[in-house]
Design a protein around this motif. Structure first.
Motif: not given
Lengths: 109, 150, 561
Positions: B86-100
């Motif tokens: 699971i990949i997350l971006a912790d400074g975006n309003p929604n942290p989800g990016v993608a799941t590989f």
């Protein structure tokens, strides 16, 4: 909207057991659902590619579950160990129900 | 994330993302959403460091499309298998990016994509191994309005 | 590679042999500088490398004042290049008032400029190169980039004047930065026509993430295989307008360098690996500590000049200055698959001492001929020395900011912290050539816009983090954005977002209010849609209005140390 066309880079030929790199791109706006229309002020509905799958001779290779934080024109790069000659199939599914597909043959030897 | 650019006027300024107004800080709310997402993914299990590596540019060339790579050290064979990352971006309003999701045909549990980053923040990746263990890594990416190259 | 211990020995030997600075000191002691004393060096080993970088299109001799303020943070604090002025002279054991001191530091610049004159000139550089090639015919000439931009004639010809003259010097490879501000396609086309490679291991195509330029080239010299890896400026699309080369992506790409070094050593059997870099000195210092197998980094971008190499974990870092002021000669003894010894000399190109090469002088004049009248046109005078280089406002910047404030009717002016821009001595006429040496580039529009106090703070914080982030990989080089009409306090060691305080609107003496909008004028915006007159027209109009500028170098910036 411009015609959405996937593009992929796959070696045409590989040795059995060779590790190959596969690159894929699809032109898609990845509308996040957060933006407002400048004229009307209304929120533009979300429409992203939410799923990407790659399979080889029907077997799964790589899959991505995609969120709006993935950039417009989503790009995926991954590896595969070539088990045999065959066909690599790619599929992108968007929120609006559109499905985009393409495939590439890989020869061995 | 491709919103107004009317503020872009200053010298040398090339905002990658328009949303640069929160500089260099990750708000607590977003960070805790990231923690929540990790906990949901691991079911509360501990995610260790090691085995997984996130690669990203130190400074984003364009906050709208930042190349990132995750790679997990795994034989991808037998029990030594990565199921998903699971990949997350912790400074975006929604942290989800993608799941590989990887498979036995994946020679290496490594993949790349390009992401939108609203501000300077961490890319966080957590790998779920077939044996039920989890590994985590993070990499800081600076999203800047630009300096002046010499 | 040279081990640390071997370096100490080799370094001592080299000092003894070449007398780092000894030649200069001797010349100074005798009150004569001679061409032979400047160029002469006892050859070492079997390979000679000549390095010149950041010429910024200065074909003719120039004045260039080195920085008096160049603050380092983190592990760079207190180390070259972050020692300046008298401390720099003390660090390298240079006598104040000597030619060395004039060439390398800001100490007594105005007085010494009168004594020692201009430096550089590619016709003089050619004399140096020819003299060394006479002794070492297969010496490699490596150009670190920022070669095609920075003058009136370069801007008029898209760098063709420089391309023509540099071709005549016959470089063996180059890398790039400002070159790309003439356009990605243009650089591609020019590079394909060059007789030598434009290297950029870190230049990739943005779409498929594949190498867009050659990363490495090989030379057989003195029976040894030498790998030269090129590294372009990593932050091209951030520090310069991305829209000018949208198809390219850069970055430090350490992994790629590790791969190329490995390939050079293991597959190609290179006995020496040279990195021709435009990373900037602090980035290269960190890189040297992390990437094994690089013998020499020829640094660039940050315009530093050191009289001797700096050693980092078995890698030698060379800093060859800017604007054609210096040429580095590095001799290597490459045997049995490794570098055994070296000799180094930073050759200062004193234009009154080194004779011009007549063929190159004629070629330069030919490039300039269509523009001579305009180049020489006087636009005004200056009472004080005009210079830019330094972390904060230089006097040239003060003049530019004053011009923006008055000519664009603005409350606050912003001017980019470029490290290029030559100097004009006090009491001189200021010509069109001088003005363009400080402003010539391809996105010169002087915008006028409103910005909130909050936005101004954000800009100062963001740019300062690009210079003072303690991790060099998060720095872009360049200096702090210059300001007019506004003062501020900066604590360079504070964390990102907390360095700037006390922002003051100078005309009213009032603090800058976060929520108020201010009329701001600036130039060199990287946004494609920027509009306004060219900065050189704005500055010329200012000179026309006031005749003589009198910059005092007293910008209202309070630096917390």
């Amino acid at each position: 909207m411009a015609k959405i066309k996937p593009r992929v880079k796959v070696p045409k030929k590989a040795d059995i057991g060779e590790i190959i790199t596969i690159k894929t791109l699809i032109s898609h706006p990845m509308e996040s659902g957060q933006r407002k229309d400048k004229k009307t002020g209304e929120t533009i509905p979300r429409n992203i590619v939410n799923s990407f799958t790659a399979s080889f001779n029907g077997e799964p290779v790589f899959e991505a579950v995609v969120e709006p934080a993935v950039s417009a024109n989503p790009y995926f790069e991954f590896q595969m160990r070539v088990p045999a000659a065959g066909e690599m199939a790619f599929k992108w599914i968007a929120d609006d129900g559109e499905v985009y597909e393409t495939s590439k043959k890989i020869k061995v030897g | 994330m491709t919103g107004s650019v009317s503020r872009r006027g200053a010298l040398c300024i090339g905002m990658g993302a328009a949303a640069v107004v929160t500089l260099g800080r990750v708000t607590v709310a977003f960070a805790s959403a990231t923690d929540d997402a990790i906990a949901a993914f691991t079911g509360g299990a501990d995610a260790k460091s090691g085995k997984i590596a996130v690669t990203a540019p130190e400074i984003a060339e364009n906050g709208n499309t930042v190349p990132i790579e995750v790679a997990v050290d795994s034989a991808m064979d037998g029990d030594d298998m990565v199921e998903e990352v699971i990949i997350l971006a912790d400074g975006n309003p929604n942290p989800g990016v993608a799941t590989f999701k990887f498979s036995p045909l994946s020679a290496e549990a490594a993949a790349s994509t390009r992401v939108r980053l609203a501000q300077t923040q961490n890319i966080v990746a957590v790998a779920k191994m077939k044996d039920g263990t989890f590994y985590q890594d993070a990499r800081s990416v600076k999203v800047t309005i630009g300096g002046c190259g010499g | 590679m040279i081990s640390r211990r071997e370096f100490v020995q080799a370094g001592m030997a080299a000092t003894a042999l070449t007398g780092l600075g000894g030649g200069w000191s001797r010349a100074a002691a005798n009150q004569v500088l001679t061409q032979d004393a400047l160029i002469g060096m006892k050859p070492v080993g079997n390979v000679t490398i000549l390095h010149i970088t950041d010429i910024h299109a200065q074909m003719k001799p120039i004045y260039f004042r080195e920085p008096s303020v160049n603050l380092g943070v983190g592990m760079a604090e207190g180390h070259p290049p972050h020692v300046t002025g008298r401390a720099f002279l003390d660090h390298f054991g240079i006598e104040p008032g000597s030619p060395h001191a004039y060439a390398l530091s800001s100490v007594d610049f105005a007085a010494l400029a009168g004594e020692y004159g201009k430096m550089g000139g590619l016709d003089r550089a050619s004399t140096v190169i020819n003299a060394i090639r006479a002794e070492r015919p297969d010496a490699l000439l490596l150009d670190g980039g920022d070669t095609w931009q920075g003058s009136y004639t370069a801007n008029q010809t898209k760098g063709q004047d420089m391309i023509t003259v540099m071709n005549a010097l016959k470089p063996d490879a180059m890398t790039a930065h400002w070159e790309f501000t003439y356009g990605g396609d243009y650089v591609r086309k020019v590079a394909e026509a060059l007789d030598f490679p434009l290297l950029g291991a870190n230049i990739f195509d943005a779409e498929w993430d594949e190498p867009a330029y050659e990363g490495v080239t090989y030379f057989e010299r003195g029976g040894a295989k030498i790998a030269v890896i090129g590294q372009a400026f990593p932050y091209m699309p951030i520090a310069n307008p991305r829209w000018m080369f949208p198809e390219l992506s850069f970055g430090i790409r350490e992994k790629r360098l590790v791969e190329l070094v490995g390939e050079a050593r293991e597959e190609e059997g290179a006995a020496a690996v040279i990195l021709l870099s435009h990373n900037g000195f602090d980035v290269d210092r960190k890189l040297a500590s992390r990437v094994d197998g690089i013998d020499v980094i020829l640094t660039g971008h940050t315009h530093d000049a050191f009289p001797e190499p700096l050693m980092v974990e078995g890698t030698m870092l060379i800093a060859s200055g800017s604007n054609g002021k210096f040429i580095s000669r590095l001799d290597l003894d490459v045997r049995e698959g490794e570098v055994k010894d070296f000799g180094y000399r930073l050759i200062p190109v004193f234009s009154d001492v080194i004779a011009p090469d007549p063929a190159i002088a004629a070629l330069i004049d030919e490039q300039r001929a269509p523009y001579e009248d305009e180049l020489a046109r006087v636009i005004g005078q200056t009472d004080g020395t005009l210079y830019r280089r330094g972390n904060f406002n230089g006097t040239w910047d003060d003049v530019i900011c004053d011009a923006l404030l008055s000519q664009r009717d603005a409350e606050i002016a912003l001017s980019p912290g470029f490290r290029w821009g030559t100097s004009v001595p006090a009491g001189s006429d200021v010509t069109v050539e001088d003005l363009h040496n400080a402003t010539a580039m391809t996105y010169p529009s002087a915008y006028r816009t409103e910005m909130s106090g909050e936005m101004l703070k954000l800009i100062l914080e963001d740019v300062s983090d690009n210079i003072f982030n303690p991790d060099p990989y998060y720095q872009q080089g360049g200096d702090m954005v210059r300001v007019g009409g506004m003062g501020y306090r900066i604590d360079v060691r504070a964390p990102a977002g907390e360095r700037i305080s006390g922002m003051t609107h100078l005309a009213s003496g009032e603090p800058i209010e976060a929520s108020r909008d201010y009329v701001v004028s600036g130039w060199a915006s990287v946004n494609e849609e920027t509009t306004g007159p060219a900065i050189w027209d704005v500055v010329e109009a200012h000179f026309t209005d006031i005749g003589t500028v009198a910059p005092n170098g007293q910008a209202a910036i309070d630096i917390v140390l």
